[in-house]
Write a protein that holds these residues in place. Structure first.
Motif, PDB file in Angstrom:
ATOM      1  N   PRO A  45       0.824  -1.206   0.000  1.00  9.79           N
ATOM      2  CA  PRO A  45       0.000   0.000   0.000  1.00  9.79           C
ATOM      3  C   PRO A  45       0.862   1.262   0.000  1.00  9.79           C
ATOM      4  O   PRO A  45       1.992   1.233   0.465  1.00  9.79           O
ATOM      5  CB  PRO A  45      -0.784  -0.117   1.310  1.00  9.79           C
ATOM      6  N   HIS A  46       0.310   2.316  -0.494  1.00  7.70           N
ATOM      7  CA  HIS A  46       0.948   3.635  -0.413  1.00  7.70           C
ATOM      8  C   HIS A  46       2.335   3.682  -1.037  1.00  7.70           C
ATOM      9  O   HIS A  46       3.257   4.244  -0.475  1.00  7.70           O
ATOM     10  CB  HIS A  46       1.048   4.113   1.042  1.00  7.70           C
ATOM     11  N   VAL A  47       2.496   3.033  -2.172  1.00  6.09           N
ATOM     12  CA  VAL A  47       3.780   3.130  -2.868  1.00  6.09           C
ATOM     13  C   VAL A  47       3.483   3.544  -4.308  1.00  6.09           C
ATOM     14  O   VAL A  47       2.367   3.364  -4.785  1.00  6.09           O
ATOM     15  CB  VAL A  47       4.555   1.791  -2.858  1.00  6.09           C
ATOM     16  N   LEU A 156       8.374   8.853  -3.382  1.00  8.43           N
ATOM     17  CA  LEU A 156       7.693   7.609  -3.071  1.00  8.43           C
ATOM     18  C   LEU A 156       6.310   7.841  -2.488  1.00  8.43           C
ATOM     19  O   LEU A 156       5.453   6.982  -2.578  1.00  8.43           O
ATOM     20  CB  LEU A 156       8.534   6.797  -2.090  1.00  8.43           C
TER      21      LEU A 156
ATOM     22  N   LEU B 603      -5.941   1.122   2.949  1.00 13.39           N
ATOM     23  CA  LEU B 603      -4.787   0.677   2.181  1.00 13.39           C
ATOM     24  C   LEU B 603      -5.037   0.741   0.674  1.00 13.39           C
ATOM     25  O   LEU B 603      -4.200   0.302  -0.117  1.00 13.39           O
ATOM     26  CB  LEU B 603      -4.396  -0.746   2.585  1.00 13.39           C
ATOM     27  N   GLY B 604      -6.198   1.256   0.301  1.00 12.40           N
ATOM     28  CA  GLY B 604      -6.503   1.409  -1.122  1.00 12.40           C
ATOM     29  C   GLY B 604      -6.634   0.087  -1.857  1.00 12.40           C
ATOM     30  O   GLY B 604      -6.107  -0.087  -2.953  1.00 12.40           O
ATOM     31  N   PHE B 650      13.887  -2.239   0.927  1.00 14.45           N
ATOM     32  CA  PHE B 650      13.005  -1.237   0.370  1.00 14.45           C
ATOM     33  C   PHE B 650      13.002  -0.048   1.305  1.00 14.45           C
ATOM     34  O   PHE B 650      13.996   0.651   1.434  1.00 14.45           O
ATOM     35  CB  PHE B 650      11.613  -1.862   0.181  1.00 14.45           C
ATOM     36  N   ARG B 651      11.941   0.195   1.957  1.00 11.02           N
ATOM     37  CA  ARG B 651      11.917   1.229   2.984  1.00 11.02           C
ATOM     38  C   ARG B 651      10.689   0.994   3.846  1.00 11.02           C
ATOM     39  O   ARG B 651       9.852   0.162   3.526  1.00 11.02           O
ATOM     40  CB  ARG B 651      11.891   2.625   2.373  1.00 11.02           C
ATOM     41  N   ILE B 653       7.131   1.376   5.318  1.00  7.47           N
ATOM     42  CA  ILE B 653       5.843   1.891   4.867  1.00  7.47           C
ATOM     43  C   ILE B 653       4.976   2.042   6.102  1.00  7.47           C
ATOM     44  O   ILE B 653       4.832   1.096   6.889  1.00  7.47           O
ATOM     45  CB  ILE B 653       5.158   0.906   3.892  1.00  7.47           C
ATOM     46  N   ILE B 656       2.555  -0.727   7.867  1.00  5.19           N
ATOM     47  CA  ILE B 656       3.005  -2.095   7.619  1.00  5.19           C
ATOM     48  C   ILE B 656       4.209  -2.351   8.524  1.00  5.19           C
ATOM     49  O   ILE B 656       5.205  -1.628   8.462  1.00  5.19           O
ATOM     50  CB  ILE B 656       3.435  -2.289   6.138  1.00  5.19           C
ATOM     51  N   LEU B 669       1.452  -9.271   4.191  1.00  7.63           N
ATOM     52  CA  LEU B 669       1.972  -8.150   4.972  1.00  7.63           C
ATOM     53  C   LEU B 669       1.425  -8.198   6.390  1.00  7.63           C
ATOM     54  O   LEU B 669       0.260  -8.539   6.610  1.00  7.63           O
ATOM     55  CB  LEU B 669       1.580  -6.824   4.316  1.00  7.63           C
ATOM     56  N   ARG B 679      -2.023   6.862  10.965  1.00  7.20           N
ATOM     57  CA  ARG B 679      -2.178   7.294   9.584  1.00  7.20           C
ATOM     58  C   ARG B 679      -3.611   7.765   9.349  1.00  7.20           C
ATOM     59  O   ARG B 679      -3.863   8.776   8.709  1.00  7.20           O
ATOM     60  CB  ARG B 679      -1.860   6.113   8.661  1.00  7.20           C
TER      61      ARG B 679
END
Lengths: 160, 694
Positions: A45-47, A156, B603-604, B650-651, B653, B656, B669, B679
């Motif tokens: 999500p959110h990427v 990002l 989370l879309g 990655f980085r 989020i 998550i 996840l 959030r």
């Protein structure tokens, strides 16, 4: 061709080349850990859209990047024929989704040209140079820069 | 890594352990439990740190350790009584030694003059006593050796020849020492002539196999330094009679029957037998569970352990995958296979626990750092503080321990600086002048709970609220419960400015503590009674490698919710769901309304259940925001999952926590509930601000 023959081995490098929308790209073979077929990813999500999600690479959770989308060339419609190139760059291991792997090229330093100054493309940030061989033009990508850009927050969050 | 560097690393690791042992011994001395074992442990620790430091050329460290050691030796030999003021100096010396080790590791300078001169004062004061008493100390006393260390070491009157009488006692063999090796060690210092003295060996019938009968007269030539000889016998001094004297040059060589010891000399038969017996005795004692029994440990590279942990994790996943396949294709034979698989699952779980246990350590290593901190803080604030440590043996994952130091330090600072009152205030309030801070650890239902509590003034809620309003964290007319006010102190940017001192309020707030704990998957609980004290408890997972989770489906995706945050799951009726404002939704849970958020929306994720009444609601408890209802499509199951981080590739989020690999080999996840909630709140706030702006 003569240049290749005259060169000593030490400044020659091998590149794996692959196709994306008709353009040929090259990546330093020393950075490539393996090449595997496309598997469905788990979306994050959110990427940004070019991050296709993560896959299970024998126990490691591997982020997969759509290379075409990353370079601003549009999304790849992934099928079983597409491949993921697993790249070890710096501290990161990432997967790159590409259309197909085409060749392995040996390129010497003298055959690499700098990116022409006037070309302002999205991809320039990640390009090391252009290799010209037998009239073929291969864009050499810096895996390190490409992978490192993932960690940066810049850009990002645009999808969030 | 270059080999010297890796040896240095090992030395520093050992230093950490030795410093802990030293601190422990000193605290025992402080509490008046100064038995010889404790004093010896402290002495050994300082001695080993000094020895290793010398090898690496850490001169300031060595010279300080040396002064320290000298004083300790006086304590050990009984010439200096470990009284309160002496122990106080020793404790400070211990702290300074730790500083020296840190400085040696990462560079820097330690001002040790003051402590050093205090130590010297102690050792000088006792020097006279020492010389007076040395007359009745026989050759096996250590004290003369240590004095030699002080100055230019070598006694000038020798010509390098020594006569050594070495009479081992049974205890020497019981500790697995070997006279032959000692004598061989002497041959490195010079020419050795050793004569065994068998006069005390009784007849075979009278021979006690555990007793020591042999002794040696040794002549050593060509060794200038007496210290080197003492070093050879350093570890056996308590277990033998040892006379070392210099021989004048003119004196004729004694010992007519000489045995020249060379490296390849075979042990005399009787020496072998005398020695073999005590070895047997030793093993009996060990199996008999003697109180001095030492646990065997090995030092293992952490990477190797992690690799093992990972492999076991893979095994668990593969096993889950197999079970799922077998269930999918179950046939007549299926039952038998399933039984086998169940067996395997049990074994794997045990294996996993055993492997995880390798990574665990007692919290002692963190707790032991606190007494020093408390001493320093007490001195700085002029408060009297008594620190009580409880449950130091509680074991937790190494990673958790490593990341616990900072938040604990912070909380103890907070307790002493803000919690405890000045002695006169305490007396006025009818409390003893000395404040008590209790640091405890215990296992509670699969998690570890660490508590920092004090008997100080408690949280001043009016003041906290007032400060929060001043800082713009809350609005003045906001009506907050006591719990909510207590939680304000963990908000970023919150600092009770009036109380800033050089201890707390160094620009780092308690929000850092909160973040550290949350990153570890933990939660903070606060309890406070005005005038009676406050209690902060950290509830942490035992390990960061596995997690008990609830697997839920949202759209075509699968997520894992940490079970630790889940209160209950329920099937909501349409009538229980109420709209609130433009976008908000509230859920009626047995009369109370809690905010409800849809995971799909957050989370879309598309293609999921849009009507919450058709799905499942999971009631979760989040840090800071209280209860929340998360709407998901349905619950798939509940199982232990192996946590796989992808942040390094990655980085991070938000929302998550990590990922895991499910039985079908796919990645799922793991949701970070606190992240999700914050959030969601930020999003709401943003919308509200926009609405206000419009």
């Amino acid at each position: 061709m003569d240049a290749t023959v005259n060169q000593t081995g030490q400044d020659r490098r091998q590149y794996i080349t692959f196709l994306a929308t008709g353009q040929e790209f090259g990546a330093d073979i020393m950075m490539i850990r393996e090449i595997r077929g496309w598997t469905e990813t788990t979306a994050l999500p959110h990427v940004p859209a070019y991050v296709r999600g993560v896959i299970n690479l024998r126990g490691m959770v591997l982020p997969v990047i759509d290379l075409k989308a990353r370079l601003g060339l549009g999304m790849t419609a992934a099928t079983a024929k597409h491949v993921i190139i697993v790249v070890n760059a710096g501290d990161r291991t990432v997967g790159l989704l590409v259309d197909a792997v085409s060749d392995i090229l040996t390129v010497s330093t003298s055959e690499i040209q700098a990116v022409p100054d006037m070309v302002h493309e999205n991809q320039n940030e990640y390009v090391d140079g252009i290799a010209v061989l037998d009239g073929r033009m291969v864009t050499l990508l810096s895996m390190t820069k490409l992978a490192a850009s993932l960690g940066a927050d810049k850009g990002l969050d645009q999808a969030a | 890594m270059d080999p010297m560097e890796s040896i240095k690393q090992t030395y520093f690791q050992e230093c950490d352990e030795l410093l802990l042992a030293m601190e422990e011994g000193l605290i025992a001395m402080e509490n008046g439990e100064a038995d010889s074992e404790a004093i010896n442990a402290v002495f050994r620790a300082v001695h080993s740190i000094k020895g290793g430091g010398g090898a690496f050329g850490f001169e300031t460290l060595v010279s300080f350790a040396h002064v320290f050691e000298t004083v300790l030796d006086h304590v050990r030999s009984g010439t200096l009584a470990p009284e309160a003021d002496v122990v106080k100096v020793l404790l400070r010396a211990g702290d300074t030694l730790a500083d020296h080790v840190a400085a040696a590791r990462s560079g820097g300078f330690v001002a040790d003059d003051e402590v050093k001169s205090e130590l010297s004062a102690l050792s000088n004061a006792e020097a006279e006593d020492l010389s007076a008493s040395s007359a009745d100390i026989d050759g096996l006393n250590f004290a003369p050796v240590m004095i030699d260390l002080d100055g230019s070491a070598t006694p000038p009157q020798t010509n390098g020849n020594w006569r050594i009488r070495f009479v081992p006692k049974a205890g020497l063999y019981a500790k697995a020492n070997e006279p032959f090796l000692l004598v061989r060690e002497l041959t490195r210092l010079g020419t050795v002539e050793a004569t065994p003295d068998t006069s005390r060996v009784p007849s075979l019938a009278a021979l006690d196999p555990d007793e020591s009968y042999l002794s040696w007269n040794i002549t050593l030539k060509g060794c200038e330094d007496r210290q080197k000889i003492d070093d050879v016998f350093e570890f056996v001094t308590g277990d033998c009679e040892l006379d070392i004297e210099a021989i004048a040059a003119a004196e004729p060589d004694p010992a007519p029957a000489v045995v020249t010891i060379a490296d390849d000399v075979v042990l005399p038969a009787e020496m072998g037998s005398v020695e073999a017996a005590p070895t047997e005795k030793r093993s009996v004692a060990a199996s008999g569970g003697a109180e001095t029994q030492v646990r065997q440990t090995i030092r293992v590279d952490l990477d190797k352990v992690d690799r093992l942990v990972n492999l076991v994790g893979e095994l668990v996943i593969t096993q889950a995958m197999l079970s799922q396949r077998v269930t999918d294709y179950s046939s007549q034979q299926g039952a038998a296979v399933t039984a086998g698989l169940n067996e395997l699952e049990h074994l794997l779980r045990e294996l996993q626990e055993a492997v995880m246990a390798i990574r665990t350590q007692p919290v002692k290593s963190v707790f032991q750092r606190m007494p020093r901190l408390v001493r320093e803080l007490a001195a700085q604030t002029n408060k009297q503080v008594h620190l009580v440590l409880e449950g130091e043996a509680t074991e937790v994952d190494k990673t958790v321990i490593e990341r616990l130091g900072e938040p604990l330090t912070h909380m103890i600072r907070n307790a002493i600086d803000h919690g405890l009152e000045m002695p006169d205030e305490r007396v006025a309030a009818g409390k003893p002048p000395e404040g008590t801070v209790i640091l405890s650890a215990e296992h509670r239902s699969g998690r570890i709970v660490i508590e920092v509590s004090d008997d100080g003034r408690g949280i001043d809620r009016d003041r906290v609220k007032q400060k929060a309003v001043e800082k713009g964290l809350i609005s003045a007319n906001e009506n907050l419960s006591e719990e909510e006010i207590d939680n304000l102190i963990f908000m970023p940017g919150f600092s009770t400015a009036g109380q800033i001192s050089n201890i707390s309020g160094r620009g780092v707030g308690l929000d850092v503590v909160r973040r550290n704990i949350v990153e570890l998957g933990g939660r903070i609980g606060i309890g406070s009674t005005a005038g009676k004290g406050s209690r902060f408890s950290f509830t942490l997972p035992l390990t960061l490698a596995v997690l008990d989770g609830m697997i839920v489906a949202v759209g075509d995706q699968t997520f894992v919710l940490p079970l630790s945050h889940i209160i209950e799951s329920l099937l909501p009726k349409a009538s229980d769901i109420r709209s609130f404002g433009a976008k908000g939704t509230l859920l009626n849970v047995r009369g109370g309304y809690v905010p409800m958020i849809s995971v799909a929306e957050l989370l879309g994720i598309e293609g999921g259940v849009t009507d919450p009444a058709a799905g499942v609601v999971i009631l979760v408890e989040s840090e800071g925001a209280g209860r929340m209802a998360l709407a998901v499509d349905n619950i798939v199951g509940q199982r232990q999952v192996v946590i796989k981080s992808f942040e390094s590739n990655f980085r991070h989020i938000e929302g998550i926590a990590a990922a895991t690999i499910l039985g079908d080999g796919r990645v799922a996840l793991i949701l970070d509930i606190d992240g999700l909630v914050s959030r969601c709140r930020d999003g709401r706030r943003h919308e509200m601000q926009q609405a206000v702006g419009a």
